[in-house]
Enzyme design. Structure first.
Site, PDB file in Angstrom:
ATOM      1  N   SER A  43       0.870  -1.189   0.000  1.00  0.00           N
ATOM      2  CA  SER A  43       0.000   0.000   0.000  1.00  0.00           C
ATOM      3  C   SER A  43       0.897   1.226   0.000  1.00  0.00           C
ATOM      4  CB  SER A  43      -0.852  -0.005   1.275  1.00  0.00           C
ATOM      5  OG  SER A  43      -1.469   1.250   1.472  1.00  0.00           O
ATOM      6  N   TYR A  95      -1.743  -0.773  10.442  1.00  0.00           N
ATOM      7  CA  TYR A  95      -1.836  -1.213   9.031  1.00  0.00           C
ATOM      8  C   TYR A  95      -0.560  -0.838   8.279  1.00  0.00           C
ATOM      9  CZ  TYR A  95      -3.806  -1.357   4.229  1.00  0.00           C
ATOM     10  OH  TYR A  95      -4.057  -1.610   2.899  1.00  0.00           O
TER      11      TYR A  95
END
Ligand SMILES: NC(=O)c1ccc[n+]([C@@H]2O[C@H](COP(=O)([O-])OP(=O)(O)OC[C@H]3O[C@@H](n4cnc5c(N)ncnc54)[C@H](O)[C@@H]3O)[C@@H](O)[C@H]2O)c1
Length: 258
Positions: A155, A168
């Site tokens: 990401s 995350y």
């Protein structure tokens, strides 16, 4: 199990219209979202795909809609035994594995001081232990064949700090690090790369994020799952034969500058 669609069988050897002809891919978390769209793109490119997810009903439907080019296998990426079963099923159905896409993940936005250690462990189990177990389980079968390509979905939260992405983001930074080590250790027969999506219009996107994110993105909109799938197709195919250990950022320019 037979090989691909009529069109891909007619295409025969890999070429521009069927760059994945004769190839077999396993995609985690492919019952919906980017994983599903990537599976559909790979099949259109001539591959046979094992759809895997914890969402058994949805995953089975996706596989059924792809006819004899896909099978569904329930696979919780945290579970080492389930990985062994998936690889055994791959061996039985297809006899080979060429592409692994470690796509499954969970996500939330929460300030670090409001997060907790139990949830940290829960997220790392899916987003980091999952790809780790996947690489360990799948590489031997890849090496029995022609080698392969591993694509880890990280990401832009794995390359830049975003508020609320402490847990995350930590997992996505770690996944990039592990990918680069895997690229070193598995070359030359297996290539390992990451995709770093920006905000993509998928079920993972938190409600209300679309407008805010679009405004802060040079392209002025969210990304689409098919735009990630095209990146995955590039990294899966021979078009990227000299590309390993790298990050493919697909983010509409959002990490480019202010
Ligand atoms: N959507 C975004 O904006 C965005 C941005 C950057 C990165 N990503 C990454 O892209 C990837 C795909 O996400 P998405 O947007 O399609 O989200 P999604 O939530 O639609 O898809 C994730 C899939 O993973 C599955 N999954 C969850 N836990 C699992 C487990 N333990 N075992 C197996 N499968 C499990 C879910 O059931 C789901 O089908 C993820 O790695 C995500 O972190 C997404």
């Amino acid at each position: 199990m037979t090989g691909g669609t009529e069109a891909t069988r007619a295409a025969g050897a890999p070429g521009p219209l069927a760059p994945l002809a004769g190839k077999v891919a396993l995609i985690t978390g492919s019952a919906r979202g980017q994983g599903e769209v990537t599976a559909r793109r790979f099949v259109a490119a001539g591959a046979q795909v094992m759809i895997t997810d914890i969402l058994a009903g949805e995953g089975a439907k996706v596989a059924a809609s792809l006819g004899d080019a896909a099978v569904f296998q329930e696979l919780d990426v945290r579970d080492e035994t389930a990985w062994a079963a998936a690889v055994a099923a791959l061996r039985a159905s297809f006899g080979r594995l060429d592409v692994l896409v470690n796509n499954a993940a969970i996500h939330w936005i929460r300030p670090l001081l409001e997060d907790n250690a139990a949830d940290l462990d829960r997220l790392l189990a899916v987003n980091l232990r999952g790809p780790f177990l996947g690489i360990q389980a799948c590489v031997p079968l890849m090496l029995e064949g022609d080698g392969g390509s591993i694509i880890n979905i990280s990401s832009i939260a794995g390359v830049k700090a975003f508020r609320g992405h402490g847990v995350y983001g930590a997992a996505k930074w770690a996944l990039r690090g592990m990918s680069k080590v895997a690229a070193l250790e598995l070359a030359p027969r297996i290539r390992v790369n990451c995709i770093l999506p920006g905000a993509i219009d998928s079920p993972m996107l938190p409600p209300g994020a679309a407008e805010r994110v679009s405004a802060g993105t040079p392209m002025g909109r969210l990304g689409r799952s098919d735009e990630i799938a095209e990146g995955a197709l590039y990294l899966a195919s021979a078009a990227s034969s000299y590309t390993t250990g790298t990050d493919l950022v697909i983010d509409g320019g959002s990490t480019t500058g202010p």
